[in-house]
Scaffold this motif. Structure first.
Motif, mmCIF file in Angstrom:
data_model
loop_
_atom_site.group_PDB
_atom_site.id
_atom_site.type_symbol
_atom_site.label_atom_id
_atom_site.label_comp_id
_atom_site.label_asym_id
_atom_site.label_seq_id
_atom_site.Cartn_x
_atom_site.Cartn_y
_atom_site.Cartn_z
ATOM 1 N N UNK A 73 0.830 -1.207 0.000
ATOM 2 C CA UNK A 73 0.000 0.000 0.000
ATOM 3 C C UNK A 73 0.864 1.256 0.000
ATOM 4 N N UNK A 74 1.932 1.234 0.788
ATOM 5 C CA UNK A 74 2.838 2.376 0.814
ATOM 6 C C UNK A 74 3.554 2.521 -0.524
ATOM 7 N N UNK A 75 3.938 1.398 -1.101
ATOM 8 C CA UNK A 75 4.608 1.457 -2.399
ATOM 9 C C UNK A 75 3.689 2.088 -3.436
ATOM 10 N N UNK A 76 2.424 1.699 -3.432
ATOM 11 C CA UNK A 76 1.457 2.244 -4.401
ATOM 12 C C UNK A 76 1.354 3.764 -4.254
ATOM 13 N N UNK A 77 1.340 4.256 -3.007
ATOM 14 C CA UNK A 77 1.295 5.714 -2.788
ATOM 15 C C UNK A 77 2.489 6.400 -3.445
ATOM 16 N N UNK A 78 3.668 5.762 -3.311
ATOM 17 C CA UNK A 78 4.864 6.371 -3.883
ATOM 18 C C UNK A 78 4.902 6.244 -5.401
ATOM 19 N N UNK A 79 4.317 5.195 -5.919
ATOM 20 C CA UNK A 79 4.171 5.096 -7.376
ATOM 21 C C UNK A 79 3.323 6.268 -7.875
ATOM 22 N N UNK A 80 2.225 6.512 -7.171
ATOM 23 C CA UNK A 80 1.334 7.613 -7.550
ATOM 24 C C UNK A 80 2.034 8.968 -7.421
ATOM 25 N N UNK A 81 2.814 9.112 -6.372
ATOM 26 C CA UNK A 81 3.547 10.374 -6.184
ATOM 27 C C UNK A 81 4.594 10.559 -7.278
ATOM 28 N N UNK A 82 5.219 9.472 -7.667
ATOM 29 C CA UNK A 82 6.190 9.536 -8.756
ATOM 30 C C UNK A 82 5.506 9.958 -10.050
ATOM 31 N N UNK A 83 4.326 9.425 -10.279
ATOM 32 C CA UNK A 83 3.580 9.789 -11.490
ATOM 33 C C UNK A 83 3.193 11.274 -11.436
ATOM 34 N N UNK A 84 2.832 11.777 -10.250
ATOM 35 C CA UNK A 84 2.495 13.200 -10.103
ATOM 36 C C UNK A 84 3.685 14.094 -10.442
ATOM 37 N N UNK A 85 4.865 13.727 -9.925
ATOM 38 C CA UNK A 85 6.046 14.565 -10.107
ATOM 39 C C UNK A 85 6.778 14.297 -11.420
ATOM 40 N N UNK A 86 6.841 13.038 -11.799
ATOM 41 C CA UNK A 86 7.654 12.640 -12.954
ATOM 42 C C UNK A 86 6.868 11.686 -13.865
ATOM 43 N N UNK A 87 5.829 12.186 -14.518
ATOM 44 C CA UNK A 87 4.947 11.310 -15.295
ATOM 45 C C UNK A 87 5.630 10.578 -16.455
ATOM 46 N N UNK A 88 6.662 11.150 -17.028
ATOM 47 C CA UNK A 88 7.312 10.531 -18.187
ATOM 48 C C UNK A 88 8.671 9.928 -17.855
ATOM 49 N N UNK A 89 8.996 9.838 -16.593
ATOM 50 C CA UNK A 89 10.278 9.284 -16.172
ATOM 51 C C UNK A 89 10.216 7.759 -16.199
ATOM 52 N N UNK A 90 11.232 7.130 -16.732
ATOM 53 C CA UNK A 90 11.273 5.676 -16.818
ATOM 54 C C UNK A 90 11.118 5.024 -15.449
ATOM 55 N N UNK A 91 11.718 5.611 -14.429
ATOM 56 C CA UNK A 91 11.635 5.023 -13.082
ATOM 57 C C UNK A 91 10.190 4.943 -12.588
ATOM 58 N N UNK A 92 9.346 5.880 -13.001
ATOM 59 C CA UNK A 92 7.931 5.838 -12.623
ATOM 60 C C UNK A 92 7.278 4.595 -13.199
ATOM 61 N N UNK A 93 7.514 4.327 -14.468
ATOM 62 C CA UNK A 93 6.956 3.139 -15.102
ATOM 63 C C UNK A 93 7.485 1.861 -14.444
ATOM 64 N N UNK A 94 8.774 1.843 -14.161
ATOM 65 C CA UNK A 94 9.382 0.662 -13.555
ATOM 66 C C UNK A 94 8.762 0.376 -12.188
ATOM 67 N N UNK A 95 8.554 1.419 -11.400
ATOM 68 C CA UNK A 95 7.934 1.232 -10.080
ATOM 69 C C UNK A 95 6.535 0.641 -10.213
ATOM 70 N N UNK A 96 5.746 1.208 -11.094
ATOM 71 C CA UNK A 96 4.396 0.681 -11.315
ATOM 72 C C UNK A 96 4.436 -0.767 -11.817
ATOM 73 N N UNK A 97 5.314 -1.063 -12.751
ATOM 74 C CA UNK A 97 5.394 -2.422 -13.292
ATOM 75 C C UNK A 97 5.764 -3.431 -12.201
ATOM 76 N N UNK A 98 6.726 -3.077 -11.371
ATOM 77 C CA UNK A 98 7.105 -3.969 -10.275
ATOM 78 C C UNK A 98 5.944 -4.155 -9.296
ATOM 79 N N UNK A 99 5.261 -3.059 -9.008
ATOM 80 C CA UNK A 99 4.121 -3.130 -8.085
ATOM 81 C C UNK A 99 3.022 -4.035 -8.647
ATOM 82 N N UNK A 100 2.571 -3.743 -9.865
ATOM 83 C CA UNK A 100 1.480 -4.513 -10.461
ATOM 84 C C UNK A 100 1.852 -5.990 -10.635
ATOM 85 N N UNK A 101 3.090 -6.254 -11.002
ATOM 86 C CA UNK A 101 3.527 -7.636 -11.160
ATOM 87 C C UNK A 101 3.469 -8.372 -9.818
#
Length: 179
Positions: A117-145
């Motif tokens: 749950x905490x990781x998901x919050x930080x994924x969302x925060x990353x998307x807010x701050x850095x929507x096109x950053x590769x690390x944002x996608x990687x965080x979400x992919x790891x979370x969803x997987x």
């Protein structure tokens, strides 16, 4: 500091001298780490001029050690919570100092600690701050997987495939390695 996990393995050596030396080195480095973290954490929380620099130093310093997973689970989680607090302060008060790599490091630690749950919050925060950053996608992919959300995982994968970012020619091969 970079090879603590290897030193921790030497604790199980059949050679008593080797295991004693490893235990001594590990104890000394981890005690120094605890002391340094406490000093940086206190300096950051004073919120005096330059507190943001202490927060950044704290995150970078903690990442080096915590990523090696040399602490017992409860102490590891306490340190992850401290690192998260530093990131949260930056996010709430000086978001421009919160680098994408800090969020990715925190997400990786939260993932290993099973704090989804905490990781998901930080994924969302990353998307807010850095929507096109590769690390944002990687965080979400790891979370969803990890939480087995296949639909969301493939939707995120689709987003990164069609994201038009200059200079990211190697994105697909990099993502393959990361995932």
């Amino acid at each position: 500091e970079k090879s603590l996990s290897s030193i921790a393995l030497a604790l199980n050596s059949e050679d008593s001298e080797t295991s004693h030396y490893a235990a001594t080195v590990l104890r000394d480095v981890l005690n120094e780490f605890r002391q340094q973290v406490q000093e940086l954490y206190i300096a950051m929380n004073r919120k005096e001029k330059g507190w943001d620099e202490y927060a950044c130093l704290l995150v970078e310093y903690m990442h080096k050690i915590l990523s090696q997973e040399v602490f017992q689970e409860t102490e590891q989680e306490e340190f992850i919570d401290m690192m998260e607090q530093a990131c949260l302060l930056l996010y709430e008060q000086m978001y421009y100092r919160l680098q994408p790599k800090y969020i990715q490091w925190l997400c990786d630690l939260l993932l290993r600690a099973h704090k989804y749950d905490q990781m998901k919050k930080w994924c969302d925060r990353s998307r807010d701050l850095y929507p096109d950053e590769l690390s944002t996608y990687v965080c979400y992919l790891k979370y969803y997987f990890t939480v087995e959300k296949k639909k969301e995982f493939f939707e995120e994968l689709e987003k990164v495939q069609y994201c038009d970012r200059p200079g990211d020619a190697g994105t697909h091969s990099y993502l393959h390695i990361v995932i």
